[in-house]
Design an enzyme around this catalytic site. Structure first.
Site, short mmCIF file in Angstrom:
data_model
loop_
_atom_site.label_atom_id
_atom_site.label_comp_id
_atom_site.label_asym_id
_atom_site.label_seq_id
_atom_site.Cartn_x
_atom_site.Cartn_y
_atom_site.Cartn_z
NE ARG A 124 -9.64 0.55 5.99
CZ ARG A 124 -10.34 0.36 4.69
NH1 ARG A 124 -11.38 0.00 4.81
NH2 ARG A 124 -9.33 -0.16 3.90
CG ASP A 310 -6.74 7.68 -4.90
OD1 ASP A 310 -7.75 7.54 -4.84
OD2 ASP A 310 -5.66 7.00 -4.77
CE LYS A 337 -6.43 8.12 -0.48
NZ LYS A 337 -6.23 7.60 -1.99
CD1 TRP A 399 -5.84 3.18 5.58
CD2 TRP A 399 -6.09 2.63 8.03
NE1 TRP A 399 -4.77 2.19 6.21
CE2 TRP A 399 -4.92 2.02 7.52
CE3 TRP A 399 -6.66 2.33 9.17
CZ2 TRP A 399 -4.33 1.21 8.53
CZ3 TRP A 399 -5.76 1.70 9.96
CH2 TRP A 399 -4.64 1.10 9.78
CB CYS A 635 1.98 -8.32 -11.78
SG CYS A 635 1.30 -9.00 -13.37
CG HIS A 639 3.46 -10.01 -7.24
ND1 HIS A 639 3.85 -10.89 -6.34
CD2 HIS A 639 2.42 -10.36 -7.85
CE1 HIS A 639 2.83 -11.86 -6.30
NE2 HIS A 639 1.95 -11.69 -7.24
CG MET A 675 -1.86 -15.86 -8.37
SD MET A 675 -1.07 -14.25 -8.85
CE MET A 675 -1.23 -14.62 -10.42
CA CA Z 1 -8.23 5.40 -4.12
#
Ligand code: CA
Length: 726
Positions: A124, A310, A337, A399, A635, A639, A675
């Site tokens: 950032r 969160d 948030k 952000w 994953c 993905h 990966m």
């Molecule tokens: Ca978080």
């Protein structure tokens, strides 16, 4: 207290000697930090580009950054040189007038770190001071580069414990003779902290921890952590670390001499799993003020006590002065948030205003007397059953920098009004070192009906009984750039974006312009007072970062970093430019009388998924279900298995990839590509089960796509429901 008062007086003395202009009125021909000025207002005093001539804006110059990931930095311009940062902490310097590249720097990054990078390998921004450029690489090394050559002057490891999921995506901040940097990873197993390094040598000067450590390990590092310990259960999940990673906003305040830090969410998410007896869990989801000389805390204000959702407080802060209740006060504007826009006094953290800017059901409001939210557990405690929580964990704000325009007093930023479905994932959860330890699943609900279709009927029935379900049906999601009166939280004007995944940073100028990009690839210029659209330019590259502006040799320029990515990056919506075109990362610079923007190449047409290999002997339906579950818990955050994802669509694996599957997952064959290796968390059996699931998925996909091809239909179907943990 006396100490604070003394430093205040010192700060105010410095202020009267020259800090005032920059802090109150925005940046001028230079743009000295990613926020533009000391107040990080993302506002410019420049006035050459106006409502009258904005129609003639065009490209002055562009640079290919050599990467294809999300771009979130705001460039810095000092003495005619534009400095910027990008993927994994790359740094670049250009002649700001001509675009001639002066140097570029690529840190050597151990890409195994990518296993704990929730939201793309972004950066950032950087800091420039004393002839050096400071940039923090993804794997937690700070680089001090010679501003003239890009050569490394020093590098310093600022990760406290490399056995944990710590990584770095934020911009460093200069505070006196130290550079302060945060870290990321609260979704994994981190104990958050900020680190201050000596500007000249990189030597560790102090480290401030956001949350206490296990009290069994001995006294806490600071008295403020001893105080914080009383707000945690003694049997908290200290193994997971508590979270709180301060991954974005760190602002040095030249008026008070303090560094304000926004802290991250709790880890794991659910308070009752993290700290069974509850408590505020200080200093999660808080603004804290630190003395940059000592690293000691001066004040704190916790925006989301005992964070359960969160709800990071890491979102960008803006420092200004405002007349409030008959008094001119130094304030910080902060919309984290959690859906509220706060105004605090920067000297002591006193709450002056807290107004909701979106629908919130986790709290009914903020009690102005105590500064505490009035919680509504019935609506938002998902540990007692699935809940739809407003705002979503994507944040009402995230952000993407907002701007404060001192002329109109408007706070202008991207706002997302949406809820998400949150529920506890079933089964016992062993601790995963450098793995996701959230214990809760998040499903975004721009289409709540579609989201529920993926679940068993009894689960759906429970959700459909919630009042928030009706609310999510009535108004699923509103994503807008809004001009908000920070004193009331009221929206003065709003412009819809293309969808809930379309958010961008904002610039305002003293000529009354508001400028921002969209992931559609468009750059918009509006009138700040009214929101009236003055100009749009289609660049062909998704824009999330904030534009900035500067002047060289009497010419005003607007610059912006472009590239799709960030949180939820594998899920590329149809409206993103990255869905149609190559996600070539670019720095785009505009001026009056500039040229049309050349667009990146169109992406290659989709081909039918190749034939997967036959399942190995012994694979059963149960193996595939187990593989699916392992896939989603390890994953799926990277993905998405969507055809236009910027990570590989694993339904399209070629035979050679299938052959090397175990080596890729367990032996780190593709670590340099990002990966990571998983042999510590996924056994051979686990890996084979995931492979079986993917073979099954590929076979189904191929069958569907062959049918579509036969019917002459496009191969890319509707985008999938997003299940994520960021
Ligand atoms: Ca978080």
């Amino acid at each position: 207290m006396r100490h604070l008062f003394a430093s205040l007086l010192l700060g105010l003395a410095a202020f009267s000697l020259g800090g005032a202009t920059a802090l109150q009125q925005g940046a001028g021909s230079q743009w000295t930090s990613p926020g533009g000025d000391a107040g990080k207002t993302h506002h410019s005093r420049l006035t050459q580009i106006t409502a009258e001539n904005a129609g003639q804006l065009g490209l002055a110059w562009a640079a290919d950054l050599g990467t294809t990931r999300g771009q979130e930095a705001t460039p810095v311009v000092i003495d005619g040189v534009l400095y910027t940062s990008g993927t994994t902490g790359r740094a670049y310097a250009f002649d700001a007038a001509t675009g001639k590249e002066l140097w570029r720097f690529e840190p050597e990054v151990d890409m195994q770190v990518n296993r704990t990078v929730c939201c793309d390998m972004v950066n950032r921004g950087l800091a420039v001071a004393r002839g050096k450029v400071y940039v923090a690489a993804l794997d937690g090394w700070m680089y001090a580069l010679d501003a003239k050559t890009g050569g490394v002057v020093w590098k310093a490891d600022f990760i406290e414990d490399r056995r944990r999921g710590d990584n770095s995506t934020g911009a460093p901040e200069i505070a006196g003779d130290v550079v302060v940097v945060g870290m990321s990873g609260a979704e994994y197993d981190v104990r958050g902290y900020v680190t201050a390094l000596d500007l000249e040598t990189g030597k560790l000067r102090w480290r401030w921890h956001v949350v206490p450590h296990d009290p069994k390990l001995g006294p806490q590092e600071t008295p403020e952590l001893e105080a914080a310990l009383k707000t945690w259960d003694p049997n908290s999940r200290w193994d997971i670390g508590g979270g709180g990673s301060p991954w974005d906003a760190i602002n040095f305040d030249p008026e008070t001499g303090l560094v304000l830090v926004g802290t991250g969410n709790g880890g794991p998410y659910a308070t009752s799993k993290r700290s069974p007896s509850g408590g505020d869990n200080l200093y999660l989801a808080s603004l804290v003020a630190l003395d940059p000389k000592t690293g000691r805390m001066k004040w704190h204000y916790q925006e989301t006590p005992g964070d359960n959702w969160d709800f990071t407080a890491t979102q960008p802060m803006i420092f200004t002065r405002m007349d409030i209740d008959g008094q001119n006060r130094p304030v910080v504007l902060h919309a984290p948030k959690n859906g509220y826009l706060y105004i605090l006094d920067r000297c002591d953290g006193k709450l002056l205003r807290a107004n909701p800017i979106v629908r919130t059901n986790w709290a009914k409001g903020i009690d102005p007397a105590t500064g505490r939210p009035i919680l509504d557990p019935e609506a938002a405690d998902y540990t007692t059953g699935p809940k739809i929580v407003f705002p979503a964990t994507t944040g009402a704000r995230n952000w993407h920098p907002a701007s404060y325009d001192p002329a109109t007093g408007l706070y202008i930023g991207a706002v997302l009004d949406m809820g998400n479905l949150i529920f506890m994932t079933p089964g016992a959860k062993p601790f995963k070192a450098r793995g996701l330890n959230n214990d809760a699943a998040l499903i975004f609900t721009p289409d709540v009906k579609e989201a529920l279709a993926a679940f068993p009927p009894e689960f759906g029935d429970a959700v459909r009984k919630l009042p928030a379900y009706q609310e999510a049906l009535r108004q699923p999601a509103t994503a807008q750039v809004r001009a908000i009166d920070p004193l009331t939280g009221k929206t003065v004007w709003a412009a819809d974006t293309a969808g809930w995944q379309d958010r961008g940073g904002v610039l305002t100028t003293a000529s009354g312009l508001t400028i921002y990009g969209g992931v559609t690839g468009k750059l918009f210029v509006r009138e700040t007072a009214t929101g009236k659209l003055l100009k749009e330019i289609d660049t062909g590259t998704a824009i999330m970062a904030a534009p900035m502006t500067y002047a060289v040799n009497g010419v005003q320029y607007i610059a912006v970093m472009a590239g799709w990515g960030g949180g939820g990056y594998p899920f590329v919506p149809r409206y993103s430019a990255a869905y149609r075109r190559e996600n070539t990362n670019r720095l785009l610079v505009f001026r009056i009388g500039g040229a049309p923007v050349p667009k990146p190449d169109l992406r290659a047409p989709l081909e039918v998924a190749p034939e997967p290999p036959a399942q190995a002997a012994g694979v059963t339906a149960q193996t595939i279900v187990r593989g699916q579950s392992l896939f989603f818990s390890n994953c799926a955050i990277c993905h998405a298995n969507q055809p236009r994802s910027i990570t590989p669509d694993l339904r399209r694996m070629q035979p050679a990839t299938h052959d090397a599957f175990r080596q890729i997952v367990r032996a780190g064959l593709l670590v340099p590509n990002g990966m990571p290796r998983w042999d510590d968390l996924l056994s051979v059996d686990d890996t084979d089960a995931i492979h079986a699931y993917l073979i099954d998925l590929q076979a189904t996909t191929r069958k569907d796509e062959l049918a579509k091809q036969k019917a002459g239909k496009p191969l890319d179907g509707p985008s999938l429901t997003i299940l994520s943990n960021y």
